[in-house]
Design an enzyme around this catalytic site. Sequence first.
Site, PDB file in Angstrom:
ATOM      1  N   SER A 237      -2.374   6.761  -3.627  1.00 31.74           N
ATOM      2  CA  SER A 237      -1.184   5.949  -3.403  1.00 31.74           C
ATOM      3  C   SER A 237      -1.577   4.645  -2.746  1.00 31.74           C
ATOM      4  O   SER A 237      -2.360   4.635  -1.788  1.00 31.74           O
ATOM      5  CB  SER A 237      -0.188   6.704  -2.507  1.00 31.74           C
ATOM      6  OG  SER A 237       0.824   5.836  -2.029  1.00 31.74           O
ATOM      7  N   LYS A 238      -1.020   3.541  -3.229  1.00 35.18           N
ATOM      8  CA  LYS A 238      -1.341   2.246  -2.637  1.00 35.18           C
ATOM      9  C   LYS A 238      -0.796   2.126  -1.220  1.00 35.18           C
ATOM     10  O   LYS A 238      -1.247   1.284  -0.446  1.00 35.18           O
ATOM     11  CB  LYS A 238      -0.806   1.110  -3.503  1.00 35.18           C
ATOM     12  CG  LYS A 238       0.719   1.062  -3.627  1.00 35.18           C
ATOM     13  CD  LYS A 238       1.158  -0.081  -4.520  1.00 35.18           C
ATOM     14  CE  LYS A 238       2.672  -0.157  -4.651  1.00 35.18           C
ATOM     15  NZ  LYS A 238       3.093  -1.246  -5.557  1.00 35.18           N
ATOM     16  N   ARG A 239       0.178   2.959  -0.868  1.00 34.80           N
ATOM     17  CA  ARG A 239       0.732   2.926   0.487  1.00 34.80           C
ATOM     18  C   ARG A 239      -0.156   3.664   1.481  1.00 34.80           C
ATOM     19  O   ARG A 239      -0.039   3.460   2.687  1.00 34.80           O
ATOM     20  CB  ARG A 239       2.132   3.543   0.501  1.00 34.80           C
ATOM     21  CG  ARG A 239       3.154   2.786  -0.334  1.00 34.80           C
ATOM     22  CD  ARG A 239       4.507   3.462  -0.304  1.00 34.80           C
ATOM     23  NE  ARG A 239       5.490   2.744  -1.103  1.00 34.80           N
ATOM     24  CZ  ARG A 239       5.648   2.895  -2.409  1.00 34.80           C
ATOM     25  NH1 ARG A 239       4.881   3.761  -3.056  1.00 34.80           N
ATOM     26  NH2 ARG A 239       6.563   2.204  -3.062  1.00 34.80           N
ATOM     27  N   ARG A 240      -1.014   4.538   0.961  1.00 35.70           N
ATOM     28  CA  ARG A 240      -1.786   5.402   1.844  1.00 35.70           C
ATOM     29  C   ARG A 240      -3.298   5.239   1.652  1.00 35.70           C
ATOM     30  O   ARG A 240      -4.069   5.379   2.594  1.00 35.70           O
ATOM     31  CB  ARG A 240      -1.389   6.851   1.580  1.00 35.70           C
ATOM     32  CG  ARG A 240      -2.127   7.899   2.405  1.00 35.70           C
ATOM     33  CD  ARG A 240      -1.717   9.302   1.988  1.00 35.70           C
ATOM     34  NE  ARG A 240      -1.978   9.545   0.573  1.00 35.70           N
ATOM     35  CZ  ARG A 240      -1.042   9.889  -0.307  1.00 35.70           C
ATOM     36  NH1 ARG A 240       0.207  10.053   0.078  1.00 35.70           N
ATOM     37  NH2 ARG A 240      -1.351  10.078  -1.586  1.00 35.70           N
TER      38      ARG A 240
END
Length: 471
Positions: A237-240
């Site tokens: 995930s690009k958020r994580r």
Amino acid sequence: MTDSSIRTRFAPSPTGMFHVGNARSLLLNWVVARQSGGTMVLRIEDTDAARSRPEWTEGILSAMAWLGVDASRYEGPYSQTDYADQHTEAARRLRKEGLAYYCDCTREQVQARRDNPNLGYDGFCRDRGLEAGPGRALRFRVPAGGPTVVDDRIRGRVEFPHEALEDFVIARADGTALFVLANVVDDVEMGITHVIRGEEHLSNTPKQQLLWEALGHTPPVWAHAPVLVNDKRQKLSKRRDKVAMESYRDEGFLPEAMVNYLMLLGWAPGDDREIMPIEEMIPLFALSDVNSSPAFFDEKKLRAFNGDYIRALGVEEFIARCGPYLEGERVPWRAEDFDADVFARIAPLAQSRVGVLSEIVPNVDFLFLEAPVFDEKSWDKAMKPGVGAEMLTSAIAAFSDESLVWEAESLKGSVEQAGAVHGLKLGKAQAPVRVAVTGRTVGLPLFESLELLGRGRTLARLRAALDRLNS
């Protein structure tokens, strides 16, 4: 055997970064096209105006070129928005042939008619005969019976029961096509024969296959590569997670190492080799050999690959690759203090130790800074009572002796001898000297570093460190 009629396509959306999953899909498409003598088509999926900017498209092209797939290696780029008229015509044709119908149901109305709010559309408007109008979307009429069978080159036979497929929307009320239809129309228009993409698109495939057939065309060869996961086996995930190819490029990963590693996510050449240039992989690769299980994107392993590739470079090539990291606003030294000849002499030592090119700066900065960096943890570890001041004093005395030849072996011998006087082995004895001169407890071989730094600068740093200890 080659088949020049094979046409794969790589169709990323411009989202402000180039995801490692996109990079893996790019390579799979390019390799399949290359090994068959066919063509890879590049299409930018830019129908979402809010997420489409010219600079983002340029970012895609730049990342692709960095990976070795430049404009000479694909057809395009095409833009999905360029085919808007064909999308509209396909929707009109499906409506005319009774394969699609207009629906004015809102989400709330659908949920109110279902016992389970999680169930999809119930086909309420199938036989109402609605015409186009405000608030009326065009839905594809999923055939009765089924299932739709997707023959996937990686995953095998996958069945999708039609009762689990709702009549899905293919065009909005304003007439613009949704991605599911636009994607199929574009592939048909471009003569795409193979659709190779990530597993997350598998759920769209039965809908797209139905549309291919409804438009009178044979569906392409499907292949869905395994999802990439992190060390917790969660989808990247690009958020994580660190997923932007630009980040890896800027950090100093070599493109050939990245390509090598990405190709091995779910596939192996079968001869126990892992370090292998892409040109050797191409004739060995087969979609049917790709494992369908999730593939672990292991950054530690990628760094190990990168280190191997760095060490395999010729010294001159290594120096050239380090160039961008040794200049500009990012470096801690003044431009006029950098000495290319000194760097060329230290480069072979640095090459054997860095894992990414950006690590070159903290390894050599002591040579080009007026004073070394000060790292409190390193200082406290090396300058302990009974070791720090004693070894600095002894080193100053030994190095001040003009009869001492200023070469690595002589310097090592003098420190080793001084350490023995204080009951210290070389590893302990050299630690205060290293921190005084370089600022850090770890780095390049100390005595070769001192040889390059020179007697005068070395003594000045040792004396400054001793003054700090005594103050």
